[in-house]
Design an enzyme around this catalytic site. Structure first.
Site, PDB file in Angstrom:
ATOM      1  CG  ASP A   1      -0.149  -3.605   5.834  1.00 12.25           C
ATOM      2  OD1 ASP A   1       0.658  -2.971   5.118  1.00 12.25           O
ATOM      3  OD2 ASP A   1      -0.526  -4.770   5.557  1.00 12.25           O
ATOM      4  CB  SER A   2       4.121   0.461   6.059  1.00 10.59           C
ATOM      5  OG  SER A   2       3.334   1.569   5.686  1.00 10.59           O
TER       6      SER A   2
ATOM      7  CG  ASP B   1      -2.560  -1.465   3.347  1.00 10.47           C
ATOM      8  OD1 ASP B   1      -2.957  -1.726   2.193  1.00 10.47           O
ATOM      9  OD2 ASP B   1      -1.373  -1.187   3.618  1.00 10.47           O
TER      10      ASP B   1
ATOM     11  CE  LYS C   1      -1.696  -0.554  -0.355  1.00 11.14           C
ATOM     12  NZ  LYS C   1      -1.104  -1.806   0.162  1.00 11.14           N
TER      13      LYS C   1
ATOM     14  CD  GLU D   1       0.145  -6.704   1.080  1.00 10.32           C
ATOM     15  OE1 GLU D   1       0.636  -7.843   1.187  1.00 10.32           O
ATOM     16  OE2 GLU D   1       0.560  -5.729   1.726  1.00 10.32           O
TER      17      GLU D   1
ATOM     18  CD  GLU E   1       5.912  -2.906  -1.612  1.00 12.92           C
ATOM     19  OE1 GLU E   1       4.705  -2.920  -1.330  1.00 12.92           O
ATOM     20  OE2 GLU E   1       6.816  -2.880  -0.756  1.00 12.92           O
TER      21      GLU E   1
HETATM   22  O1  KIV Z   1       1.667  -0.387   3.745  1.00 18.24           O
HETATM   23  C1  KIV Z   1       2.213   0.349   2.908  1.00 18.24           C
HETATM   24  O2  KIV Z   1       2.853   1.370   3.242  1.00 18.24           O
HETATM   25  C2  KIV Z   1       2.098  -0.008   1.498  1.00 18.24           C
HETATM   26  C3  KIV Z   1       2.885   0.807   0.519  1.00 18.24           C
HETATM   27  C4  KIV Z   1       4.308   0.434   0.603  1.00 18.24           C
HETATM   28  C5  KIV Z   1       2.363   0.677  -0.851  1.00 18.24           C
HETATM   29  O3  KIV Z   1       1.427  -0.918   1.163  1.00 18.24           O
END
Ligand code: KIV
Length: 273
Positions: free
Chosen positions: A53-54, A92, A122, A124, A191
């Site tokens: 989600d980056s 994510d 993934k 969080e 992280e």
């Molecule tokens: O969204 C992302 O890029 C991440 C990584 C930094 C692990 O969660």
């Protein structure tokens, strides 16, 4: 320059991640958000691609990951999946898609898997989301956990500083990692946590840890692809190693193109019909 020579061309699975930990083989991961980049990353021999989600920061210019929606994650993940032949593709779950409860989490997880074709998700958080993680695992969906600095909670933390430096937070992180791995998560992202804590987690859980700013003893490493390629000059955390200076390469190339168009040098006869 050729990519890393992969000894095994079979599609990487979540089981292979666990086998790699057992064999002591380090796991390489990068993010990708689009077809062209993901194809290059995959052909270079990466083990896993995270559709992070980056994308919110890297692709859309937002200051946090919070604005990402399920539809946007599906769009990015589907583009990546179309390009990838070998790497495990993890997507994510975006902010708001699982924090509202078990039912919403399962519905959104199934939607992302169905509509993107990715291999795993993934999420969080620690024990707070354990019931939702378990329900998603029960639906047959592999889950990678994410602990330490969890950017979806940035407004709670108030800072992107290193997490779990204090004993209480470190103890919680360790017990979260154990609970999530025992529940069946196939990997845990760590992280921005102290290297010694990441090493302890890596030793004490049976599934691989994938670190970003978590030192060299994790079972694998992940970086944001635009950061490690040096596309983004303003972001220089200590954990980032830049493998290229694409910002300069791209700016020079585009500057040359502008010059050639203005001077009439481009296109020439051989570039015309
Ligand atoms: O969204 C992302 O890029 C991440 C990584 C930094 C692990 O969660």
């Amino acid at each position: 320059m050729a990519g890393y020579l992969v000894s095994d061309n079979r599609k990487v699975t979540t089981h292979r991640f666990i086998e790699m930990k057992q064999k002591g083989e380090k796991i390489s991961m990068l993010t990708s958000y689009d077809y062209t980049t993901a194809g290059i990353v995959d052909r270079a021999g990466i083990d896993g691609i995270l559709v992070g989600d980056s994308a919110s920061n890297v692709m859309a210019g937002n200051s946090t990951t919070l604005p990402m929606t399920v539809d946007q994650m599906i769009y990015h993940a589907r583009s990546v999946v179309r390009a990838v032949k070998r790497a495990l593709v993890v997507c994510d779950m975006p902010f708001g898609s699982y924090q509202t409860g078990v039912h919403d989490g399962v519905v959104n997880a199934i939607r992302i898997m169905k509509e993107s074709g990715c291999d795993a998700l993934k999420m969080e958080g620690g024990v707070e989301i354990l019931d939702t993680v378990k329900a998603i695992l029960d639906a047959g969906i592999p889950v990678m956990a994410h602990l330490g600095l969890t950017p979806q909670s940035i407004n709670k933390f108030g800072t992107y500083a290193v997490r779990a430096k204090e004993e209480k937070e470190a103890a919680k992180l360790l017990s979260d990692a154990k609970a999530l791995s025992e529940a069946g998560c196939f990997a845990v992202t760590l992280e921005k946590v102290p290297a010694a804590l990441a090493e302890q987690v890596t030793r004490e859980i049976s599934v691989p840890t994938i670190g970003i700013g978590a030192g060299g003893k994790c079972d694998g490493q992940i970086l944001v692809v635009a950061d490690m390629l040096g596309m983004n000059q303003g972001f220089s955390p200590r954990f980032l190693r830049r493998y290229a200076d694409l910002n300069t390469v791209m700016t020079d190339a585009i500057g040359q193109y502008v010059t050639d168009v203005k001077s009439g040098d481009f296109p020439n006869e051989s570039e015309s019909y």
